[in-house]
Design an enzyme around this catalytic site. Structure first.
Site: not given
Length: 198
Positions: A71-72
């Protein structure tokens, strides 16, 4: 059942994944987070989420089947990505830019197994009230903004700056819970597993 690895050092992402009852092992998957030339913020966060998942897969030593979740999150104002502040001056400058304005928060998630990788990007709009320079400096002194995209945490002390939110609160924190549960379900990893184990 497939084992899940979370390719993130973020305690907030670990908390959110735990909240929906999915057992996982957290692993560190550091990658170069430098934006590419002319890369849009949306393409940037999706590339990083996929890159973190791929980096995580390379370090997992378990036998298949397993999945890796990357995730970012990026805070975006007027098309510009505001990363993690490097020092107090940088953090205060970010908060002054965000003060009294609406900005985007883009959070990408990517899940991969040995055969495929799927990703999603969730867009939320956050509106800040006006922030004084003194408040920005005091907030920096709290220590909270140091590792946060855009220099604030909506789930902590920074919540006092948020006048409105349109979108996913959990995505702004760092992991869109609804979309993560749906995407993991596509890979045969259901939520609420810890309820069934009791």
């Amino acid at each position: 059942m497939k084992k899940l690895y979370l390719a993130s050092g973020s305690p907030r992402r670990r908390e959110l994944l735990t909240q929906i009852g999915i057992p996982f092992t957290a692993i560190s998957a550091d990658i170069d987070e430098t934006p590419l030339a002319n890369e849009s913020p949306l393409a940037y966060v999706e590339r990083l989420a996929r890159g973190k998942a791929e980096a995580g897969r390379r370090i997992v030593t378990s036998e298949p089947p397993f999945c890796v979740l990357g995730a970012d999150t990026a805070v975006v104002l007027d098309g510009k990505i505001l990363g993690k502040p490097v020092d107090e001056a940088d953090a205060c400058a970010m908060l002054m830019m965000l003060s009294g304005k609406e900005h985007e928060v883009l959070t990408a998630i990517a899940v991969l197994d040995g055969e495929r990788c799927e990703s999603r990007v969730v867009r939320s709009l956050v509106r800040f009230r006006s922030i004084s320079r003194e408040e920005a400096a005091a907030y920096w002194a709290s220590g909270e903004p140091r590792d946060k995209a855009g220099g604030y945490g909506i789930q902590g002390l920074g919540a006092v700056f948020v006048a409105g939110l349109n979108g996913s609160y959990s995505a702004v924190v760092g992991l869109p819970v609804c979309e993560s549960a749906e995407l993991l379900g596509h890979f045969g990893i259901p939520c609420w597993q810890t309820l069934n184990a009791q």
